[in-house]
Design an enzyme around this catalytic site. Structure first.
Site, PDB file in Angstrom:
ATOM      1  N   THR A 217       0.842  -1.180   0.000  1.00  0.00           N
ATOM      2  CA  THR A 217       0.000   0.000   0.000  1.00  0.00           C
ATOM      3  C   THR A 217       0.881   1.235   0.000  1.00  0.00           C
ATOM      4  O   THR A 217       2.039   1.188   0.396  1.00  0.00           O
ATOM      5  CB  THR A 217      -0.888   0.000   1.271  1.00  0.00           C
ATOM      6  OG1 THR A 217      -1.590  -1.234   1.346  1.00  0.00           O
ATOM      7  CG2 THR A 217      -1.866   1.151   1.293  1.00  0.00           C
ATOM      8  N   GLY A 299       0.979  -1.016   5.153  1.00  0.00           N
ATOM      9  CA  GLY A 299       1.368  -2.069   6.066  1.00  0.00           C
ATOM     10  C   GLY A 299       0.257  -2.941   6.605  1.00  0.00           C
ATOM     11  O   GLY A 299       0.378  -3.472   7.708  1.00  0.00           O
ATOM     12  N   GLY A 300      -0.849  -3.100   5.865  1.00  0.00           N
ATOM     13  CA  GLY A 300      -1.870  -4.059   6.268  1.00  0.00           C
ATOM     14  C   GLY A 300      -2.367  -3.831   7.684  1.00  0.00           C
ATOM     15  O   GLY A 300      -2.814  -2.741   8.043  1.00  0.00           O
TER      16      GLY A 300
END
Length: 403
Positions: A217, A299-300
């Site tokens: 992302t 970073g999820g």
């Protein structure tokens, strides 16, 4: 502004090329074995069949032509015009369940952000199907724990335990809002946050078996001279999404659909017209002292955690924004580049803090001092007198700039 002006820089970068970054070179090399034979990947994202090298010029002429067409024909062409038709036919040929009709039926949505009132001001984030509600919950829970100062055991433990409570609620309830069984606003209500905060033991860690997903992302933010502020996030999910690059357009397709389950009874069951749960959640704050702040990270599952670290360090405890972004970080669970569910801490943390966290029951792994695992954060603060303060992550290829 006309579309021709808005696309101008993107067209130039795609056609004339941009320098390959460290991250692009490393990730292309790492994923080459998985993606080399995926339709369109080699022809559009490799350099003569190999991963591009850092510093070489990377060009995307087909994508430049697509941008030129959109600038001329209008953005609707992507979904309902010749571009949409071409992409729908190619997707079907490559085995995707997406069809031209799916593209034609798409329409963007303007949604009302979720917000939370804190002692320092108002914080906003995006509603489901994003995990924005969990980012706000973490800040609300942490405030209730009344931690006196940053960086010590009480600070890290409180934010980690707040994260656990927020994630348990997120995983139980958050999906496409049309399929949710609770109102997201109820999850931010004082009664809910008071109840969850009471579950947090100030001395002991809650056992944590949770498993997340990897992803890739980018976050961007900007504030102009008149104070207009944007917090923006975009993602392909995995490092190159699906890896599929459509030959006719040069468009790389993401793989957010992996967030669905093929079990019809699952909370994230694949249903026509349904949107998948996803982790993207850009943040914005208006503070009582007149400051405006945009901040976020890739970073999820690390996104809410890093947001909480940056916000609390900068806003609650007064650290300069760059210091708050640079400071050592932690990550609970599995996220970008990692497969374990432990509490990962960068090695710059004080060894006595690490020992105290282990003593409290946290399963701790110590990783590199400036690790990609911690995401790539950034932020901009506009002070009440108009001064702009920015912070960029040394873990990333990104930067902060002013004009």
């Amino acid at each position: 502004m006309p579309l021709s002006r808005l696309f101008e820089a993107a067209i130039a970068h795609a056609r004339q090329g941009v320098p390959v970054t460290r991250g692009q070179a490393a990730l292309t090399a790492a994923k080459l074995g998985e993606l080399a034979d995926v339709p369109g990947f080699a022809g559009h994202l490799l350099s003569e069949g190999a991963a591009p090298q850092q510093g070489e010029t990377f060009r995307q002429p087909t994508l430049a032509s697509t941008f030129e067409r959109l600038a001329h024909a209008g953005l609707g062409d992507f979904y309902r015009g010749e571009l949409g038709t071409a992409m729908g036919e190619e997707l079907e040929r490559f085995g995707s369940p997406l069809r031209r009709a799916d593209l034609a039926g798409y329409a963007p949505q303007a949604v009302t952000p979720l917000s939370l009132s804190l002692k320092q001001g108002q914080v906003w984030n995006l509603p489901p199907p994003t995990q924005g509600v969990s980012s706000l919950m973490i800040l609300g829970l942490f405030e209730r724990l009344k931690i006196a100062e940053a960086e010590g055991f009480d600070y890290v433990h409180a934010l980690v335990e707040s994260t656990k409570q927020a994630f348990l609620v997120r995983d139980r309830h958050v999906t496409d809002p049309r399929w949710m069984d609770v109102d997201p606003l109820d999850l931010l209500a004082d009664a809910t946050l008071d109840r969850l905060a009471a579950r947090i033991d100030p001395a002991r860690a809650l056992a944590w078996p949770h498993v997340g997903e990897p992803g890739d992302t980018i976050w961007m933010g900007c504030i102009d001279g008149e104070g207009r502020a944007v917090s923006f996030i975009q993602s392909t999910f995995w490092e190159f999404g699906s890896g599929v690059v459509l030959p006719s357009t040069g468009v790389l397709w993401q793989n957010r659909g992996i967030g669905f389950s093929l079990d019809p009874q699952a909370r994230q069951a694949l249903v026509p017209g349904r949107k998948p749960f996803h982790t993207l959640n850009p943040a914005l704050a208006r503070l009582n002292d007149g400051r405006t702040m945009v901040y976020g990270t890739m970073g999820g599952e690390g996104q809410p955690q890093t947001q909480s670290a940056v916000f609390t360090r900068h806003v609650v405890y007064g650290q300069p924004l760059q210091q708050a972004v640079d400071a050592p970080r932690w990550l609970l669970g599995r996220t970008w580049g990692e497969g374990t569910t432990s509490l990962k801490l960068e090695s710059r943390f004080d060894p006595t803090l690490i020992a105290a966290l282990r003593q409290a029951g946290h399963q701790v792994d110590v990783i590199d001092a400036y690790s990609d695992t911690m995401g790539h954060a950034g932020g901009i603060t506009r002070h009440a007198d108009g001064r702009l303060e920015g912070g960029a992550d040394p873990r990333s290829d990104g930067s902060v700039e002013g004009d």
